[in-house]
Design an enzyme around this catalytic site. Structure first.
Site, PDB file in Angstrom:
ATOM      1  N   LYS A  22      57.031  31.249  55.618  1.00  0.00           N
ATOM      2  CA  LYS A  22      57.808  30.188  56.075  1.00  0.00           C
ATOM      3  C   LYS A  22      58.595  30.444  57.100  1.00  0.00           C
ATOM      4  CE  LYS A  22      58.404  27.527  52.529  1.00  0.00           C
ATOM      5  NZ  LYS A  22      58.883  27.365  51.358  1.00  0.00           N
ATOM      6  N   ARG A  93      65.222  27.595  51.209  1.00  0.00           N
ATOM      7  CA  ARG A  93      64.028  27.794  50.478  1.00  0.00           C
ATOM      8  C   ARG A  93      63.469  29.313  50.482  1.00  0.00           C
ATOM      9  NH1 ARG A  93      61.055  22.841  51.772  1.00  0.00           N
ATOM     10  NH2 ARG A  93      62.434  21.297  52.779  1.00  0.00           N
ATOM     11  N   GLY A 102      54.611  25.975  45.180  1.00  0.00           N
ATOM     12  CA  GLY A 102      55.153  25.543  44.105  1.00  0.00           C
ATOM     13  C   GLY A 102      55.931  26.468  43.285  1.00  0.00           C
ATOM     14  N   MET A 104      58.051  29.026  43.705  1.00  0.00           N
ATOM     15  CA  MET A 104      59.263  29.468  43.989  1.00  0.00           C
ATOM     16  C   MET A 104      60.227  28.083  44.263  1.00  0.00           C
ATOM     17  SD  MET A 104      58.861  32.688  44.175  1.00  0.00           S
ATOM     18  CE  MET A 104      60.196  33.549  45.236  1.00  0.00           C
ATOM     19  N   ARG A 336      51.723  26.280  57.962  1.00  0.00           N
ATOM     20  CA  ARG A 336      50.986  27.632  57.467  1.00  0.00           C
ATOM     21  C   ARG A 336      49.448  27.329  57.320  1.00  0.00           C
ATOM     22  NH1 ARG A 336      52.976  26.186  51.248  1.00  0.00           N
ATOM     23  NH2 ARG A 336      51.690  24.298  51.203  1.00  0.00           N
ATOM     24  N   HIS A 452      50.922  19.173  43.712  1.00  0.00           N
ATOM     25  CA  HIS A 452      50.746  20.327  43.316  1.00  0.00           C
ATOM     26  C   HIS A 452      49.313  20.359  42.725  1.00  0.00           C
ATOM     27  CE1 HIS A 452      50.975  23.135  39.779  1.00  0.00           C
ATOM     28  NE2 HIS A 452      51.693  24.047  40.543  1.00  0.00           N
ATOM     29  N   ARG A 558      16.399  42.805  33.547  1.00  0.00           N
ATOM     30  CA  ARG A 558      16.636  43.222  32.242  1.00  0.00           C
ATOM     31  C   ARG A 558      15.581  42.806  31.254  1.00  0.00           C
ATOM     32  NH1 ARG A 558      22.177  41.418  33.886  1.00  0.00           N
ATOM     33  NH2 ARG A 558      23.717  43.080  33.503  1.00  0.00           N
ATOM     34  N   ARG A 614      13.969  47.337  34.469  1.00  0.00           N
ATOM     35  CA  ARG A 614      14.504  48.212  33.575  1.00  0.00           C
ATOM     36  C   ARG A 614      14.015  48.183  32.384  1.00  0.00           C
ATOM     37  NH1 ARG A 614      20.804  47.569  32.082  1.00  0.00           N
ATOM     38  NH2 ARG A 614      19.735  46.094  30.683  1.00  0.00           N
ATOM     39  N   GLU A 733      24.921  55.120  34.757  1.00  0.00           N
ATOM     40  CA  GLU A 733      26.124  54.256  33.970  1.00  0.00           C
ATOM     41  C   GLU A 733      26.716  55.007  32.811  1.00  0.00           C
ATOM     42  OE1 GLU A 733      24.039  50.939  32.153  1.00  0.00           O
ATOM     43  OE2 GLU A 733      22.209  51.847  31.727  1.00  0.00           O
ATOM     44  N   SER A 752      20.407  53.652  40.388  1.00  0.00           N
ATOM     45  CA  SER A 752      21.299  52.483  40.432  1.00  0.00           C
ATOM     46  C   SER A 752      22.400  52.351  39.405  1.00  0.00           C
ATOM     47  CB  SER A 752      20.010  51.378  39.923  1.00  0.00           C
ATOM     48  OG  SER A 752      20.744  50.092  39.992  1.00  0.00           O
ATOM     49  N   GLY A 754      24.979  51.384  37.218  1.00  0.00           N
ATOM     50  CA  GLY A 754      25.361  50.407  36.226  1.00  0.00           C
ATOM     51  C   GLY A 754      26.851  50.383  36.125  1.00  0.00           C
ATOM     52  N   THR A 755      27.375  49.638  36.897  1.00  0.00           N
ATOM     53  CA  THR A 755      29.026  49.667  36.781  1.00  0.00           C
ATOM     54  C   THR A 755      29.619  49.141  35.683  1.00  0.00           C
ATOM     55  OG1 THR A 755      28.926  48.026  38.477  1.00  0.00           O
ATOM     56  CG2 THR A 755      29.412  50.138  39.368  1.00  0.00           C
ATOM     57  N   ASN A 756      28.806  48.329  35.006  1.00  0.00           N
ATOM     58  CA  ASN A 756      29.444  47.651  33.720  1.00  0.00           C
ATOM     59  C   ASN A 756      29.712  48.723  32.724  1.00  0.00           C
ATOM     60  OD1 ASN A 756      29.037  45.055  34.943  1.00  0.00           O
ATOM     61  ND2 ASN A 756      26.964  44.889  34.017  1.00  0.00           N
ATOM     62  N   ASP A 757      28.487  49.618  32.433  1.00  0.00           N
ATOM     63  CA  ASP A 757      28.615  50.643  31.521  1.00  0.00           C
ATOM     64  C   ASP A 757      29.756  51.674  32.056  1.00  0.00           C
ATOM     65  OD1 ASP A 757      27.667  50.250  28.909  1.00  0.00           O
ATOM     66  OD2 ASP A 757      25.638  49.784  30.160  1.00  0.00           O
ATOM     67  N   CYS A 819      24.068  47.718  40.525  1.00  0.00           N
ATOM     68  CA  CYS A 819      23.581  46.481  39.722  1.00  0.00           C
ATOM     69  C   CYS A 819      24.425  45.988  38.491  1.00  0.00           C
ATOM     70  CB  CYS A 819      22.031  46.716  39.150  1.00  0.00           C
ATOM     71  SG  CYS A 819      22.046  47.723  37.909  1.00  0.00           S
ATOM     72  N   TYR A 838      21.798  49.304  48.680  1.00  0.00           N
ATOM     73  CA  TYR A 838      22.095  48.128  48.155  1.00  0.00           C
ATOM     74  C   TYR A 838      22.874  47.842  47.198  1.00  0.00           C
ATOM     75  CZ  TYR A 838      18.587  49.374  44.559  1.00  0.00           C
ATOM     76  OH  TYR A 838      18.250  49.950  43.505  1.00  0.00           O
TER      77      TYR A 838
HETATM   78  C1  PEP Z   1      25.566  48.049  33.719  1.00  0.00           C
HETATM   79  O1  PEP Z   1      25.908  48.669  32.749  1.00  0.00           O
HETATM   80  O2  PEP Z   1      26.176  47.975  34.732  1.00  0.00           O
HETATM   81  C2  PEP Z   1      24.333  47.420  33.790  1.00  0.00           C
HETATM   82  C3  PEP Z   1      23.690  46.626  34.924  1.00  0.00           C
HETATM   83  O3  PEP Z   1      23.514  47.196  32.695  1.00  0.00           O
HETATM   84  P1  PEP Z   1      23.738  46.113  31.401  1.00  0.00           P
HETATM   85  O4  PEP Z   1      24.843  45.050  31.964  1.00  0.00           O
HETATM   86  O5  PEP Z   1      22.556  45.613  31.074  1.00  0.00           O
HETATM   87  O6  PEP Z   1      24.395  47.265  30.440  1.00  0.00           O
HETATM   88 MG    MG Z   2      24.241  49.043  31.214  1.00  0.00          MG
END
Ligand code: PEP
Ligand code: MG
Length: 866
Positions: A22, A93, A102, A104, A336, A452, A558, A614, A733, A752, A754-757, A819, A838
């Protein structure tokens, strides 16, 4: 001593971080020659110090000195009127470096006391106005600084109106407002928090309250949702008041230099005659469109158009500005970069680049990549829609279907049961943020397109209809009324935030068509993208959609999803129950046929592009009915259920996520491995014979040791002998696989991630159960964000980096992809953009991944994702 308080004219060249959004905007506007009331800015640095130490040595002396300068600039004395000169009154203000609408607190008319009211009445010749200003100050000060509930003041106001038999505030006389002011004063006195009559005491109290408001729960919630750092602090702007409520030639409004919902070029906004700014923002009275000024104040309209042009040229972005007209004279109070829908963001960026205001690269960099899926939000199917029951203002586009809820609590209750909600409120306040965040759509009875509800909904990317005036909402009773029609909590509504229409019941929706402007933006983005973008898809439909969104192949198919089909599951169960090799072979043969057909369709949809398949990942018992069901059937004498029950008990695991799944299962039940790989190779072979160009790749999940990869590869090679080889890879993973990347890499063609696991195992938190505490962890500031949503660069990212570096060193031809769900989240994509070949994202988020990867390219290699 450092300076921590600046006049607008002294703030040239100081940063937004220090002045707050502001203060920065005001200083810039003043420099650009726009009419801005004089102001002083107390920096965020002072706020941080105050919150840390409870006081800022020397601050009050500085404020006093600058206040004297304000008196000089305005020719008025703070809190004291003289003759026909009114007292200098100020607004106080908050203004954080990042816009937090909204969240503050604001206090207006500060500096007024009983003596000042008389002076103000004398100076303006308008005692009603003077007492109105005072009672507003008392209520705001009472709430924000002295901690009384706003309703207490509202109730006293309502009671007075009732006694006088009037409906609107405007019908109250000066004497009424004087009486109300004294009621407020006595009330505050009686509760032990008297209102300070000394203007200087008022100012100190207000400044400290703004500092403290940085810590209030609403502000914290907002920061959590938007990932705003906790330690920025807020600046305080103390500005000479101008009044929009001095009569019909006064007023207040909000303007946008372009339409924030559609992105359409041209002045857009709302105006409320004879009112103060808070009346517009709070949505208490519904303002009229700015357009109307053309009719009764054409000069003002032209002046505003000029302002809009100048603001855009100066700030090189769409601006959202607040202004007040005091007896015909225009003042700008704030500007702003305007919040906008994803659709507007794209249109504005593309058109501004075409107008030459910004470069194409800036256009690409400006659009929030995570917002793109919102662009493709569904719309009401006009051909099949019934008559709407209600029409309000289209505040945030897209359609939503959900159960009506009237409170945060109800929204939480319904969502906990997996039921989508539409939050219905008379109007929203920052208190409603939880319900708004949880709901699929927002509907309010009051307020304009800048209320708001509208602003927050657009920011959240949630469809919203606001100011539906025919709607009466009774939150305490859990019901609402439209004319003779009534609906209760839980009833299903459909809202269309693009048209403002509201329907009773679930109306059919249609998916929106891809936007031409978005394609144009992405075309500008593409040359800057180095990272490949594939899709996570396991049906031909998903594959086609992903390809249309620009996916360059499938990074994760999958295969277990293909097992869950109604006609297939009995064969999966036979496979699990098989007692003899013949029984197993028969089940496998059936499943082979199903899988081959599926693979053919998917490979066809991605013809000429890589498709990473997979092999089976989940544990086998996931394909069996739940234990209680089996037990019940077995008790009833069902023999098959009895057999399944025994198998299910034998396969039961305490911790299936860490159990007999992925490569472990595939190696110990190699027939499944062979069946799946053969189906893939056979599908590709047939397609080739039909003249297609299939590019299958195969990968194994969940490996933790090179030996597993070696064994899996040996199995694969048996089939490669027969069909010819295809790329063979592994998911990385488990943390151990990342740590042993150097040993695994020479065995495979690709990794690849597997960032979830990998996230689950690196943090030691369960993907399935973490919902019970993760949100609170983020809320409490223990985690800066939810690591299942956005990649944790510090820990998981370190594992990833290590595996990339050591894997590449051990196998220079190694291809690298990602992935997990993070593959479609913009910050995570930016993080891996220089590390991997990728990323792979769910079909709608392919667009996000493409744009985010290009944005990373624009920042240059190794730029840190913010
Ligand atoms: C993961 O683990 O990142 C993954 C892509 O496999 P899934 O989610 O099927 O375990
Ligand atoms: Mg997995």
């Amino acid at each position: 001593m450092n300076t921590r308080v600046y006049l607008l004219s002294e703030a040239r060249g100081l940063s937004r971080d220090l002045l707050g959004g502001k203060g920065y905007g005001l200083a810039e506007m003043a420099q650009a020659g726009l009419p801005v009331p004089p102001a002083l800015i107390i920096t965020t640095e002072a706020c941080r110090r105050f919150l840390r130490e409870g006081a800022v040595p020397g601050l009050w002396e500085e404020v006093q000195a600058k206040l004297a300068a304000l008196e000089g600039l305005t020719g008025k004395r703070f809190g004291h009127g003289e003759g026909v000169t009114p007292p200098l009154l100020v607004s106080v203000r908050s203004g954080a470096p990042v816009s937090m609408p909204g969240m503050m607190d604001t206090i207006l008319n500060l500096g007024l006391n009983l003596e000042g009211v008389q002076a103000l009445a004398r100076a303006t010749g308008n005692p009603r106005f003077a007492w109105d200003a005072f009672r507003r100050l008392l209520a705001m000060y009472g709430e924000v600084v002295l901690g009384e509930k706003a309703e207490v003041f509202e109730e006293k106001l309502s009671a007075l109106k009732e006694r006088r038999g009037v409906v609107s505030d405007a019908e109250l006389s000066p004497e009424d407002l004087e009486e109300l002011s004294f009621q407020y004063l006595h009330h505050l006195e009686a509760r032990g928090t008297p209102f300070p009559m000394d203007p200087w005491d008022q100012l100190q109290g207000a400044i400290m309250a703004v500092f403290r408001s940085w810590q209030n729960p609403r502000a914290r919630t907002y920061r959590r949702i938007y990932g705003i750092p906790e330690d920025l602090g807020t600046a305080v702007v103390v500005q000479a008041m101008v009044f929009g409520n001095l009569g019909e030639d006064s007023g207040t409004g909000v303007g946008f230099t372009r339409n924030p919902a559609t992105g359409e070029k041209g002045l857009y906004g709302e105006y409320l005659r004879n009112a103060q700014g808070e009346d517009v923002v709070a949505g208490i009275r519904t303002p009229e469109p700015l357009e109307r000024l053309k009719e009764y104040a054409p000069e003002l309209y032209r002046e505003l158009e000029g302002v809009a042009l100048l603001l855009e040229r100066h700030f090189r972005d769409m601006q959202d500005f607040e202004f007040t007209v005091e007896r015909g004279k225009l003042y700008l109070l704030q500007t702003r970069a305007g919040k906008r829908t994803a659709q507007a963001a794209v249109k504005i960026a593309v058109e501004m680049a075409k107008e030459g205001v910004i470069t194409k690269e800036e256009a690409v960099a400006r659009v929030e990549a995570n917002a793109l899926p919102g662009l493709l939000r569904p719309a009401v199917d006009r051909d099949r829609a019934p008559e709407p029951i209600l029409k309000g203002l289209p505040a945030s586009p897209g359609a939503a279907v959900g159960h009506a809820v009237f409170s945060n609590e109800a929204a939480e209750r319904f969502n906990a049961q997996g039921l989508p909600t539409i939050l219905v409120r008379p109007e929203t306040t920052p208190e409603d943020i939880t319900g708004m965040y949880l709901s699929r759509g927002i509907l309010t009875a009051r307020g304009g397109l800048t209320s708001h509800a509208a602003v927050v909904a657009r920011g959240l990317g949630v469809p919203a209809v606001v100011g539906a005036e025919a709607l009466r909402v009774y939150p305490e009773e859990g019901r609402a009324q439209v004319g003779g029609l009534e609906f209760n909590e839980g009833e299903v509504l459909t809202i269309d935030g693009s048209t403002g229409e509201v329907y009773l019941g679930a109306v059919a929706l249609v998916e929106s068509a891809g936007e031409a402007l978005l394609q144009e933006l992405l075309a500008w983005a593409e040359p800057h993208r180095r990272l490949g973008v594939r899709a996570n898809a396991d049906t031909p439909e998903d594959a086609q959609r992903a390809r249309a969104f620009g996916a360059e192949g499938i990074g994760l198919c999958r295969t277990e999803h293909m097992f869950f089909h109604e006609e297939r599951i009995p064969w999966v169960r036979r496979l699990i129950l098989a007692r003899t090799p013949e029984e197993e072979a028969e089940a496998l043969e059936r499943l082979f046929a199903f899988q081959k057909t599926d693979f053919k369709e998917i490979l066809k949809a991605m013809d000429g592009l890589p498709v990473t398949v997979r092999l089976l990942d989940p544990p086998l018992h996931e394909f069996l009915p739940p234990l209680p069901d089996l037990e019940e059937k077995a008790r009833a004498g069902d023999e098959e259920a009895q057999a399944l029950l025994e198998r299910a008990k034998a396969l039961h695991e305490q911790n299936p996520m860490l159990g007999f799944r992925g490569v472990r299962l595939l190696l110990l039940r190699p027939a499944i491995f062979r069946m799946q790989l053969r189906a893939l190779l056979e599908a590709a072979k047939e397609l080739k014979e039909e003249g297609f160009d299939p590019r299958p790749e195969v990968m194994v999940p969940l490996v933790a040791d090179p030996k597993e990869v070696e064994r899996a590869k040996a199995l694969a090679e048996e089939l490669f002998q027969e069909y010819g080889p295809i790329p063979f890879g592994t998911m990385i993973e488990t943390p151990r696989a990342a740590l042993l990347a150097a040993e695994i890499a020479p065995l495979v063609d690709f990794f690849s991630f597997g960032t979830n696991d990998l996230t689950q195992m690196a943090f030691g938190l369960s993907r399935d159960d973490a919902g019970k505490f993760l949100p609170r962890y983020v809320e409490e500031g223990l985690f800066p964000f939810d690591p299942t949503e956005r990649l944790d660069e510090k820990g998981v990212g370190r594992l990833l980096r290590l595996a990339v570096e050591e894997g590449r060193r051990a196998n220079p031809r190694l291809k690298l992809g990602l992935c997990g769900e993070h593959g479609g989240e913009a910050r995570s994509v930016q993080f891996v953009a220089d590390l991997l070949d990728y990323t792979s994202a769910s079909p709608f988020r392919v667009l996000t991944a493409r744009l985010a990867a290009a944005q990373a390219g624009l920042k240059g290699p190794k730029a840190l994702a913010r």
